[in-house]
Scaffold this motif. Structure first.
Motif, PDB file in Angstrom:
ATOM      1  N   ASP A   1     -18.109  -1.939   0.409  1.00 49.27           N
ATOM      2  CA  ASP A   1     -17.894  -1.217  -0.294  1.00 49.27           C
ATOM      3  C   ASP A   1     -18.129   0.456   0.300  1.00 49.27           C
ATOM      4  OD1 ASP A   1     -17.015  -2.465  -2.351  1.00 49.27           O
ATOM      5  OD2 ASP A   1     -19.111  -2.897  -3.248  1.00 49.27           O
TER       6      ASP A   1
ATOM      7  N   ALA B   1     -11.701   6.560   2.294  1.00 55.74           N
ATOM      8  CA  ALA B   1     -10.834   6.714   0.743  1.00 55.74           C
ATOM      9  C   ALA B   1     -11.244   8.346   1.232  1.00 55.74           C
ATOM     10  CB  ALA B   1     -12.067   6.262  -0.155  1.00 55.74           C
TER      11      ALA B   1
ATOM     12  N   THR C   1       0.956  -0.948   0.265  1.00 59.16           N
ATOM     13  CA  THR C   1      -0.319  -0.071   0.179  1.00 59.16           C
ATOM     14  C   THR C   1       0.862   1.302   0.011  1.00 59.16           C
ATOM     15  OG1 THR C   1      -1.692  -1.197   1.158  1.00 59.16           O
ATOM     16  CG2 THR C   1      -2.037   1.243   1.321  1.00 59.16           C
TER      17      THR C   1
ATOM     18  N   LEU D   1     -15.194   1.143   2.862  1.00 57.84           N
ATOM     19  CA  LEU D   1     -13.708   1.601   1.990  1.00 57.84           C
ATOM     20  C   LEU D   1     -13.978   3.354   1.608  1.00 57.84           C
ATOM     21  CD1 LEU D   1     -11.754   0.294   1.061  1.00 57.84           C
ATOM     22  CD2 LEU D   1     -12.657  -0.082  -1.181  1.00 57.84           C
ATOM     23  N   GLU D   2     -14.920   2.893   0.818  1.00 53.99           N
ATOM     24  CA  GLU D   2     -14.866   4.890  -0.036  1.00 53.99           C
ATOM     25  C   GLU D   2     -15.392   5.925   1.336  1.00 53.99           C
ATOM     26  OE1 GLU D   2     -18.781   7.165  -3.100  1.00 53.99           O
ATOM     27  OE2 GLU D   2     -18.428   4.875  -2.178  1.00 53.99           O
TER      28      GLU D   2
ATOM     29  N   ARG E   1      -7.737  -3.242  -0.027  1.00 51.44           N
ATOM     30  CA  ARG E   1      -9.358  -4.627  -0.357  1.00 51.44           C
ATOM     31  C   ARG E   1      -8.122  -5.378  -1.194  1.00 51.44           C
ATOM     32  NH1 ARG E   1     -14.643  -3.486  -0.422  1.00 51.44           N
ATOM     33  NH2 ARG E   1     -14.665  -3.501  -2.382  1.00 51.44           N
ATOM     34  N   GLU E   2      -7.838  -5.149  -2.692  1.00 54.38           N
ATOM     35  CA  GLU E   2      -7.817  -6.056  -3.757  1.00 54.38           C
ATOM     36  C   GLU E   2      -6.624  -6.810  -3.252  1.00 54.38           C
ATOM     37  OE1 GLU E   2      -7.391  -3.217  -7.487  1.00 54.38           O
ATOM     38  OE2 GLU E   2      -9.570  -3.104  -7.331  1.00 54.38           O
TER      39      GLU E   2
ATOM     40  N   LYS F   1      -9.347   1.456  -3.070  1.00 56.55           N
ATOM     41  CA  LYS F   1      -9.420  -0.359  -3.227  1.00 56.55           C
ATOM     42  C   LYS F   1      -7.573  -0.331  -4.130  1.00 56.55           C
ATOM     43  CE  LYS F   1     -11.369   1.846  -7.041  1.00 56.55           C
ATOM     44  NZ  LYS F   1     -12.572   1.984  -8.383  1.00 56.55           N
ATOM     45  N   THR F   2      -6.539  -0.689  -4.021  1.00 53.52           N
ATOM     46  CA  THR F   2      -6.101  -1.274  -4.102  1.00 53.52           C
ATOM     47  C   THR F   2      -5.680  -2.528  -2.558  1.00 53.52           C
ATOM     48  OG1 THR F   2      -4.071  -0.017  -3.292  1.00 53.52           O
ATOM     49  CG2 THR F   2      -4.945  -0.380  -5.677  1.00 53.52           C
TER      50      THR F   2
ATOM     51  N   PHE G   1      -9.354   7.897  -4.310  1.00 51.54           N
ATOM     52  CA  PHE G   1      -9.909   6.089  -4.100  1.00 51.54           C
ATOM     53  C   PHE G   1      -9.355   4.860  -4.706  1.00 51.54           C
ATOM     54  CE2 PHE G   1     -14.520   4.153  -4.469  1.00 51.54           C
ATOM     55  CZ  PHE G   1     -14.087   3.108  -3.691  1.00 51.54           C
ATOM     56  N   ASN G   2      -9.013   5.312  -5.946  1.00 48.30           N
ATOM     57  CA  ASN G   2      -8.431   4.436  -6.828  1.00 48.30           C
ATOM     58  C   ASN G   2      -7.344   3.397  -6.258  1.00 48.30           C
ATOM     59  OD1 ASN G   2     -10.783   5.078  -9.074  1.00 48.30           O
ATOM     60  ND2 ASN G   2      -9.462   6.403 -10.095  1.00 48.30           N
ATOM     61  N   LYS G   3      -6.298   4.151  -5.476  1.00 47.17           N
ATOM     62  CA  LYS G   3      -5.457   3.772  -4.822  1.00 47.17           C
ATOM     63  C   LYS G   3      -6.340   3.048  -3.398  1.00 47.17           C
ATOM     64  CE  LYS G   3      -1.321   6.776  -6.945  1.00 47.17           C
ATOM     65  NZ  LYS G   3      -0.140   6.818  -6.586  1.00 47.17           N
TER      66      LYS G   3
END
Length: 242
Positions: A96, A103, A59, A99-100, A119-120, A116-117, A112-114
């Motif tokens: 979700d 963020a 991360t 997470l949002e 959890r991925e 999300k990584t 937010f795009n980063k």
């Protein structure tokens, strides 16, 4: 410097002795070179790395990519708090909406795009630990002569861990890897060992084979060799008096 029989790998690279001698001259002495280079962690130390530390480092490197590293380091204690110390099980339970919400927390870098990584990449680590017991066991058992293969695994199975992001995370965790820094890339281009993209399969194979040859000649780790290569060309500032 320990020696090993020259590898039968067909790579048109200069002998390690020549490379090392040039670096020692650039840095004035071998003592200075030895002071500048560092060693990777032992297998025992790698096995002690918990899954949450892998997720934390992945991360951190994702957020540092294309951003000011200093700012990420300053905010890192808040990242640890906001994301439960990167506890894999807690991260995977986040819906979700949560997470949002996280963020948008001003304590961290709001991307937010980063985010999300997180959890991925927790999912990737969870898949691996189910098969191997822990992500550390998986990494420790990876073939030592296939560094590029481990990079490719992170790129394919993780989120935003391609390019230098995954390799730099591995290095920070103490896992033995060479790095394609600007100076290392310049070395291979200037010596005519690669052409075109440094990330092409052909270039990566040539680079890995070259490091394997140097490793057999010197007995050094990829980490030490990568640092030595980086000091052999480019600006000669590191370790030199102003």
């Amino acid at each position: 410097m320990s020696k090993a029989k020259h590898s039968d790998i067909s790579v048109s690279a200069e002998a390690f002795a020549s490379l090392y001698d040039r670096v020692c001259k650039r840095k004035v002495s071998e003592a200075m070179v030895q002071e500048l280079i560092s060693k990777p962690a032992s297998d025992k130390e790698i096995l002690s790395i918990s899954d949450d530390r892998f997720l934390a480092e992945f991360t951190k490197k994702v957020f540092q990519s294309g951003f000011v590293w200093r700012v990420v380091r300053q905010k890192w204690p808040d990242f640890e708090e906001v994301f439960f110390g990167f506890d894999i099980d807690k991260i995977l339970l986040m819906p979700d909406e949560m997470l949002e919400q996280k963020a948008s927390n001003p304590a961290i870098i709001r991307n937010f795009n980063k985010v999300k990584t997180i959890r991925e990449n927790a999912l990737m680590i969870d898949d691996v630990r189910r098969q191997h017991g822990s992500f550390a066991k998986f990494v420790a058992s990876w073939p030592k002569d296939d560094v590029v293969g481990l990079w490719e695994f992170l790129k394919k199975n993780g989120a935003r861990l391609g390019g230098n992001t995954g390799p730099y995370a591995l290095r920070m965790l103490g896992i033995d890897t060479f790095l394609l820094s600007r100076d290392v890339e310049a070395y291979f281009v200037e010596h005519g060992l690669i052409t075109g993209s440094v990330r092409s399969k052909r270039s990566l194979k040539t680079i890995q084979d070259t490091f394997l040859t140097w490793q057999q000649e010197s007995g050094l780790s990829f980490q030490e060799l990568s640092q030595i290569v980086s000091y052999s060309c480019g600006d000669n500032y590191v370790g030199m008096a102003n």
